[in-house]
Design an enzyme around this catalytic site. Structure first.
Site, PDB file in Angstrom:
ATOM      1  N   GLY A  81      39.758  32.658  31.807  1.00 53.55           N
ATOM      2  CA  GLY A  81      40.196  33.925  31.456  1.00 53.55           C
ATOM      3  C   GLY A  81      40.230  34.891  32.517  1.00 53.55           C
ATOM      4  O   GLY A  81      40.464  34.652  33.742  1.00 53.55           O
ATOM      5  N   TYR A 130      34.106  38.947  40.001  1.00 54.94           N
ATOM      6  CA  TYR A 130      33.374  38.798  38.695  1.00 54.94           C
ATOM      7  C   TYR A 130      31.845  39.178  38.777  1.00 54.94           C
ATOM      8  O   TYR A 130      31.024  38.904  38.170  1.00 54.94           O
ATOM      9  CB  TYR A 130      33.458  37.733  37.833  1.00 54.94           C
ATOM     10  CG  TYR A 130      34.893  37.576  37.456  1.00 54.94           C
ATOM     11  CD1 TYR A 130      35.551  37.733  36.168  1.00 54.94           C
ATOM     12  CD2 TYR A 130      35.794  36.875  38.426  1.00 54.94           C
ATOM     13  CE1 TYR A 130      36.790  37.466  35.882  1.00 54.94           C
ATOM     14  CE2 TYR A 130      37.166  36.780  38.016  1.00 54.94           C
ATOM     15  CZ  TYR A 130      37.747  36.898  36.847  1.00 54.94           C
ATOM     16  OH  TYR A 130      38.856  36.635  36.238  1.00 54.94           O
ATOM     17  N   HIS A 149      37.710  42.371  40.852  1.00 58.43           N
ATOM     18  CA  HIS A 149      38.709  41.288  40.179  1.00 58.43           C
ATOM     19  C   HIS A 149      38.667  40.204  40.689  1.00 58.43           C
ATOM     20  O   HIS A 149      39.117  39.134  39.883  1.00 58.43           O
ATOM     21  CB  HIS A 149      39.821  42.187  40.917  1.00 58.43           C
ATOM     22  CG  HIS A 149      41.267  41.881  40.205  1.00 58.43           C
ATOM     23  ND1 HIS A 149      41.513  42.267  39.030  1.00 58.43           N
ATOM     24  CD2 HIS A 149      42.175  40.961  40.733  1.00 58.43           C
ATOM     25  CE1 HIS A 149      42.638  41.769  38.487  1.00 58.43           C
ATOM     26  NE2 HIS A 149      43.022  40.654  39.520  1.00 58.43           N
ATOM     27  N   HIS A 165      47.421  42.794  34.185  1.00 60.14           N
ATOM     28  CA  HIS A 165      47.975  43.347  35.062  1.00 60.14           C
ATOM     29  C   HIS A 165      47.922  44.999  34.673  1.00 60.14           C
ATOM     30  O   HIS A 165      48.888  45.585  34.710  1.00 60.14           O
ATOM     31  CB  HIS A 165      49.274  42.907  35.465  1.00 60.14           C
ATOM     32  CG  HIS A 165      49.391  42.295  36.779  1.00 60.14           C
ATOM     33  ND1 HIS A 165      50.686  42.559  37.512  1.00 60.14           N
ATOM     34  CD2 HIS A 165      48.678  42.089  37.597  1.00 60.14           C
ATOM     35  CE1 HIS A 165      50.501  42.142  38.709  1.00 60.14           C
ATOM     36  NE2 HIS A 165      49.138  41.786  38.811  1.00 60.14           N
TER      37      HIS A 165
END
Length: 752
Positions: free
Chosen positions: A549, A52, A49, A96
């Site tokens: 993003g 990456y 998270h 989320h």
């Protein structure tokens, strides 16, 4: 100096999500075995998270540059794009998913709060929100519970915060039964030259934590988001954060006010991994260190352990580094807004190599000593290139032939029309969007003028007057991506651009939310790799670089397997002149309806084939990039030349649904004819790409025809706008009032 806490083992590391070889790497970095606090720090910062680690190698292949880009992808809190007149748009999308699967209301609410903080931490005032949602089988009580909770969470937080929710998308499929997807998008406006950075430098500069107090909610939330959903996931409910939109509104105003002083060196939202993420990322970027006294952090619970304070993801908090000597000014601003503002440390020097260290103290004792650079993405965090292979089903899907399903007969048309217009993937989302405030701020130009993308006027306190509007959309048909991730991802980018073009905007840039299953599964990782390749090629062709993003892996469960690969595209467009605003609604009876783009004998991956014919194994719809680019160029020109009254892209449900939506939006009917060169079902319900429905008035028709005859794009006159009823080949397929009732009420009736 003595470090507190007993030394953990490899087994402890494994429980925290740290692999044995990663544990060895930590020992090498520190030159000793980490204590529990330090291991916890590495576990969250090296989680998927935050780091990456399984995706960054491929993300770096995406196009990331243009003349309008003002911030490098991923290096600031959000993307930043020059929109002219001395203004920039900051925008981003993030997920989320895992929190929303456990606690849908708070999971969705804090997703909205977090993405808005990313925007205003850059000094930009948020002006619009979108969301992209995926849920399971809507006949299941659990799915309806999740939809209710997520919708209410988004609405309650966004409405109270005072930012309009101007659009979005929702899809339903049984692959999302366990793992819903909740992706939140926000956009804001800032003057160029007044942008705040997520950095830290200047030895002795004070470090403040501002906003809410720190509690035990969200601890190890980043780690939780980096593992599969399972029956045991409910035990991790404390990993879900709790939001307060009223506190966030105060934090917005206070943050913009301190940035306006010019005394802020750097500022970052405390999202995933909380204090440790902000301190490490800002220090690594500024090539400095920090010394932090955790005793000075305002807390909601007594006696919080060092790792709890460092890893807490309590909402509505920022880390701020300011110029030394300006402490009183910053303190006064936060006192005015009745918010916590506590100096917890200061910036320290880094060795000649720029590798600053973070020293954390608790009760006067050093509890963690870690190098900032080794914690972060692009620094010492691990990067992996996982094995991948094409799933066997891909070749099976490619074997589909249209002649294996019967064509629709004229007698079938009414049944198919009712099925599609009332299907949860096509019908109106009125039940959802009526819970959102779309008009707060009075900038939304789309509420009473429906269009393929949202149009939001650039305005707000402190923003210079301009006629510009941003045009924004979120798009992804995950069924297409599952059938062919390369083509499906290209289509997602193309549809986003098509929606912006049909609205009268010019596509500028992209933010993406890449939702996939477990990256350690080779077939899942193949989905990811192929989708990134397809997205990258499409973004390059549309000149829409990726500004940043979010990657969300581990959307997978033992019961349902991985979700469909869902690379959601959030696209920013610009409308320079409000006169170019184009809507999708039919306007006058007698206007002529045209199809721009070539029909195909193709029903692959269409809603008609998937849910009406119940054939789930088929490839992605027909897509040709050159045709797509040509169609979009023509539509732009038709809008600027004022040769059309409406424009609506053909997507879910095919041509029939597109024409029906334009008719319903205008309170009109239509009479169209099919083309004998194509199967009736393919012509009406196929979802082959690069097609747009436009309506043309009698006064425009000669000019339209003359222009199209010189264009290198297929077009055809297919019918006309009527007073009422939906007529195909001279047959009333469905009455207009029946169609409107089905379309508007289907979702609400299911939820009732």
């Amino acid at each position: 100096m003595e470090l507190l806490d007993p030394l953990p083992t490899v087994e402890t590391a494994r429980k925290l999500g740290v692999l044995p070889d990663e544990f060895d790497r930590i020992v090498t970095i520190l030159g000793r075995q980490p204590n529990f606090t330090e291991l916890s720090i590495f576990s969250v910062m090296w989680s998927e998270h935050c780091s990456y680690k399984n995706s960054i190698i491929w993300l770096k292949t995406l196009p990331r540059d243009s003349d309008r880009m003002l911030a490098k992808a991923g290096e600031e809190n959000a993307g930043l794009v020059d929109i002219g007149d001395g203004l920039a748009c900051s925008f981003k999308i993030e997920s989320h998913n895992h929190p929303s699967a456990l606690e849908p209301y708070q999971g969705a609410a804090t997703g909205v709060g977090g993405i808005n903080r990313d925007i205003f931490t850059m000094g930009a005032r948020p002006i619009a929100q979108l969301n992209s949602l995926r849920f399971g089988d809507l006949s299941l009580p659990k799915t309806r519970r999740l939809l209710r909770g997520v919708t209410k969470g988004i609405g309650d937080y966004g409405n109270a915060f005072g930012i309009p929710t101007v659009g979005g998308e929702i899809y339903f499929d049984e692959c999302y039964n366990t793992n819903p997807l909740v992706n939140a998008f926000s956009a804001g406006i800032v003057e160029i030259g007044k942008v705040a950075k997520a950095t830290s430098y200047g030895v002795g500069n004070p470090v403040f934590i501002v906003g809410s107090a720190t509690g035990k909610d969200g601890i190890h939330g980043a780690t939780f988001a980096s593992e599969d959903i399972s029956a045991a996931s409910t035990d991790k409910l404390p990993a879900v954060q709790v939001g307060d939109p009223f506190m966030e509104k105060l934090l917005l105003e206070a943050t913009l006010e301190i940035i306006a002083t010019g005394y802020v060196i750097g500022i970052q939202d405390m999202g995933a991994a909380g204090i440790i993420c902000s301190t490490s990322e800002m220090s690594a970027k500024g090539e400095h260190g920090m010394v932090i006294d955790l005793d000075k952090v305002p807390t909601r619970q007594p006696n919080m352990a060092p790792f709890e304070i460092l890893l807490s993801e309590s909402q509505e908090r920022m880390l701020v580094v300011i110029e030394k000597g300006k402490e009183g000014i910053i303190q006064g601003i936060f006192d005015k807004w009745d918010l916590h503002c506590a100096q917890i440390g200061e910036v320290t020097a880094a060795p000649a190599d720029g590798m600053g260290r973070l020293h954390f103290y608790r009760y006067g004792q050093l509890v963690a000593d870690v190098p900032a650079h080794d914690l972060v993405l692009g620094g010492g965090a691990p990067q992996y290139r996982r094995d991948y292979k094409e799933p066997a089903y891909i070749k099976e899907f490619a074997k589909f032939r249209i002649n294996t399903v019967p064509d629709v007969t004229p007698a079938d048309l009414g049944d198919v029309a009712r099925h599609l217009l009332s299907h949860p993937n096509i019908c109106s989302r009125r039940w959802v969007y009526e819970q959102y405030d779309s008009m707060v701020g009075t900038a939304n130009r789309s509420t009473n003028a429906p269009s393929d993308a949202a149009v939001v006027r650039v305005k707000g306190a402190g923003i210079p007057k301009t006629d510009k509007s941003i045009v924004i959309t979120v798009d992804c048909n995950s069924r297409y991506v599952n059938a062919n991730p390369f083509t499906g991802a290209q289509i997602a980018v193309a549809e986003a651009a098509r929606n912006i073009v049909c609205t009268g905007g010019e596509p500028l840039a992209v933010t993406n939310n890449l939702n996939f299953g477990n990256p350690y599964v080779p077939e899942v990782y193949w989905h990811f790799v192929e989708a990134v390749k397809g997205m990258g090629e499409a973004c390059a062709r549309f000149a829409t670089p990726v500004t940043g993003g979010n990657v969300s892996f581990y959307n997978q469960s033992s019961d349902d397997g991985p979700v469909f690969p869902t690379p959601t595209i959030g696209m920013l467009g610009l409308m320079e002149n409000p006169d170019n605003r184009m809507t999708l609604n039919f306007q006058n009876e007698g206007d002529t309806i045209y199809l721009i783009g070539s029909p195909q004998n193709d029903v692959a991956s269409s809603e008609y084939l998937y849910s009406y014919r119940k054939v789930k194994a088929s490839p992605a719809p027909a897509f040709d990039m050159e045709q797509e680019l040509a169609v979009q160029t023509i539509v732009k020109q038709l809008i600027t030349k004022k040769l059309i009254r409406s424009a609506h892209d053909i997507s879910d449900g095919g041509l029939f649904v597109a024409v029906a939506e334009s008719a319903m939006a205008g309170g009109r009917g239509f009479a169209i004819n099919t083309d004998g060169e194509y199967r009736r079902d393919a012509y009406l319900f196929g979802e082959s790409q690069s097609r747009v429905i436009v309506s043309v008035s009698a006064e425009q028709q000669a000019g339209f025809e003359q222009f199209m005859q010189k264009a290198h794009v297929s077009y055809s006159q297919i019918g006309s706008v009527t007073a009422s009823d939906y007529v195909v080949d001279g047959q009333v397929v469905i009455a207009s009032d029946t169609a409107t009732s089905l379309y508007n009420n289907a979702l609400g009736e299911i939820m009732a």
